[in-house]
Each structure stands twice: as structure tokens, then as C-alpha cells.
Design a protein around this motif. Structure first.
Motif, PDB file in Angstrom:
ATOM      1  N   GLN A   1       0.834  -1.176   0.000  1.00 17.63           N
ATOM      2  CA  GLN A   1       0.000   0.000   0.000  1.00 17.63           C
ATOM      3  C   GLN A   1       0.877   1.238   0.000  1.00 17.63           C
ATOM      4  O   GLN A   1       1.884   1.282   0.688  1.00 17.63           O
ATOM      5  N   VAL A   2       0.470   2.223  -0.767  1.00 16.18           N
ATOM      6  CA  VAL A   2       1.262   3.428  -0.871  1.00 16.18           C
ATOM      7  C   VAL A   2       1.236   4.191   0.449  1.00 16.18           C
ATOM      8  O   VAL A   2       0.208   4.275   1.122  1.00 16.18           O
ATOM      9  N   GLN A   3       2.392   4.706   0.830  1.00 20.89           N
ATOM     10  CA  GLN A   3       2.512   5.564   2.004  1.00 20.89           C
ATOM     11  C   GLN A   3       2.879   6.967   1.545  1.00 20.89           C
ATOM     12  O   GLN A   3       3.639   7.135   0.590  1.00 20.89           O
ATOM     13  N   ALA A  24       5.495   9.905  -2.177  1.00 24.04           N
ATOM     14  CA  ALA A  24       4.770   8.639  -2.158  1.00 24.04           C
ATOM     15  C   ALA A  24       5.764   7.481  -2.234  1.00 24.04           C
ATOM     16  O   ALA A  24       6.773   7.560  -2.928  1.00 24.04           O
ATOM     17  N   SER A  25       5.441   6.416  -1.507  1.00 23.93           N
ATOM     18  CA  SER A  25       6.353   5.264  -1.450  1.00 23.93           C
ATOM     19  C   SER A  25       6.288   4.403  -2.696  1.00 23.93           C
ATOM     20  O   SER A  25       7.148   3.552  -2.921  1.00 23.93           O
ATOM     21  N   ALA A  26       5.281   4.630  -3.518  1.00 21.89           N
ATOM     22  CA  ALA A  26       5.130   3.871  -4.747  1.00 21.89           C
ATOM     23  C   ALA A  26       4.477   4.755  -5.798  1.00 21.89           C
ATOM     24  O   ALA A  26       3.866   5.766  -5.463  1.00 21.89           O
ATOM     25  N   SER A  27       4.627   4.345  -7.025  1.00 22.09           N
ATOM     26  CA  SER A  27       4.039   5.134  -8.102  1.00 22.09           C
ATOM     27  C   SER A  27       2.513   5.018  -8.080  1.00 22.09           C
ATOM     28  O   SER A  27       1.962   4.016  -7.620  1.00 22.09           O
ATOM     29  N   THR A  28       1.889   6.066  -8.528  1.00 25.41           N
ATOM     30  CA  THR A  28       0.430   6.110  -8.595  1.00 25.41           C
ATOM     31  C   THR A  28       0.016   6.483 -10.002  1.00 25.41           C
ATOM     32  O   THR A  28       0.521   7.464 -10.544  1.00 25.41           O
ATOM     33  N   SER A  29      -0.887   5.704 -10.545  1.00 26.76           N
ATOM     34  CA  SER A  29      -1.370   5.998 -11.887  1.00 26.76           C
ATOM     35  C   SER A  29      -1.923   7.410 -11.955  1.00 26.76           C
ATOM     36  O   SER A  29      -2.514   7.914 -10.997  1.00 26.76           O
ATOM     37  N   ASN A  72       5.043  12.591 -11.565  1.00 31.06           N
ATOM     38  CA  ASN A  72       4.852  11.144 -11.480  1.00 31.06           C
ATOM     39  C   ASN A  72       6.175  10.384 -11.555  1.00 31.06           C
ATOM     40  O   ASN A  72       6.310   9.296 -10.995  1.00 31.06           O
ATOM     41  N   ASN A  75       7.303  10.496  -8.072  1.00 28.73           N
ATOM     42  CA  ASN A  75       6.275  10.122  -7.099  1.00 28.73           C
ATOM     43  C   ASN A  75       6.068  11.218  -6.048  1.00 28.73           C
ATOM     44  O   ASN A  75       5.995  10.941  -4.844  1.00 28.73           O
ATOM     45  N   ARG A 112      -5.983   7.110   1.230  1.00 28.52           N
ATOM     46  CA  ARG A 112      -4.578   7.049   1.641  1.00 28.52           C
ATOM     47  C   ARG A 112      -4.171   8.457   2.057  1.00 28.52           C
ATOM     48  O   ARG A 112      -4.276   9.394   1.265  1.00 28.52           O
TER      49      ARG A 112
END
Length: 123
Positions: A1-3, A24-29, A72, A75, A112
Motif C-alpha cells: 500500500q502506498v505511504q 509517495a512510497s510507490a508510483s500512482t497511476s 509522477n 512520485n 490514503r
């Protein structure tokens, strides 16, 4: 899960500027809304600005003063705040929409959240 982790808050005088960042800890579309919200003591959380793709929406109270942007590739989500007023004082949060295309300025559409960063504007 993104943080999500916010930074950049602080104390400024009326008319000053701050730039908030959200990592963000991960990419988001790009189909997901990302937004900035704020909550002052004793008040409900309110939407400040949100972005999805090239679409941006702002609360009336910050139009012309705040600018939301998104990178993006890195992130990151940013909020440039100019001409700050005492009424902008609040804890500021970044958030990600709960599902693609679902967002805007309504907090319930986001699932989130970061921990927040404090912005204080003195007169």
C-alpha cells in the motif's frame, strides 16, 4: 500500500510563501486523484487542491494563491502557497483517491493519507 509523507510546513508571516511536498512510497497511476487537504483546530477537514492528469481543482479560498503540481516520475505531489493569510493556518495533508477517477475536493473520496505538516501564518 502506498505511504505518503508530507514536508515543507512551517511558520511564516502574512503574505509569505511556503512549498509543501508529499513523497509517495510507490508510483500512482495518473488516473488517481492526488489532493491536498487541511484541518484547523475545531474545524472539519477541507479540500484545498486536487489534481488528476492535467485537471486541477482548487477551493475558492485559495484560487490564485496556491498551485498544485505533480511529478509522477519522482512520485511527488507539491503545493506552492503564496500570499498566505492567517486563515490558512492548519495541518495540511496529502492524500490519494480511493479509486481511479474518483476524487476532487471531498475528503471521503480519498483513502490514503499522510501524517500531515503544520502551516502557521501569523499576522
Amino acid at each position: 500500500q502506498v505511504q505518503l509523507v508530507e514536508s515543507g510546513g512551517g511558520s511564516v508571516q502574512t503574505g509569505g510563501s511556503l512549498r509543501l511536498s508529499c513523497a509517495a512510497s510507490a508510483s500512482t497511476s495518473d488516473n488517481y486523484y492526488m489532493g491536498w487537504f487541511r484541518q484547523a483546530p475545531g474545524k472539519e477537514r477541507e479540500g484545498v487542491a486536487a489534481i488528476r492528469g492535467i485537471n486541477k481543482v482548487y477551493a475558492d479560498s485559495v484560487k490564485g494563491r496556491f498551485t498544485i503540481s505533480r511529478d509522477n516520475a519522482k512520485n511527488t505531489l507539491s503545493l506552492q502557497m503564496n500570499s498566505l493569510k492567517p486563515e490558512d493556518t492548519a495541518m495540511y495533508y496529502c492524500a490519494r483517491g480511493a479509486s481511479p477517477y474518483f476524487g476532487g475536493l471531498a475528503p471521503y473520496r480519498y483513502n490514503r493519507w499522510g501524517q500531515g505538516t503544520q502551516v502557521t501564518v501569523s499576522s
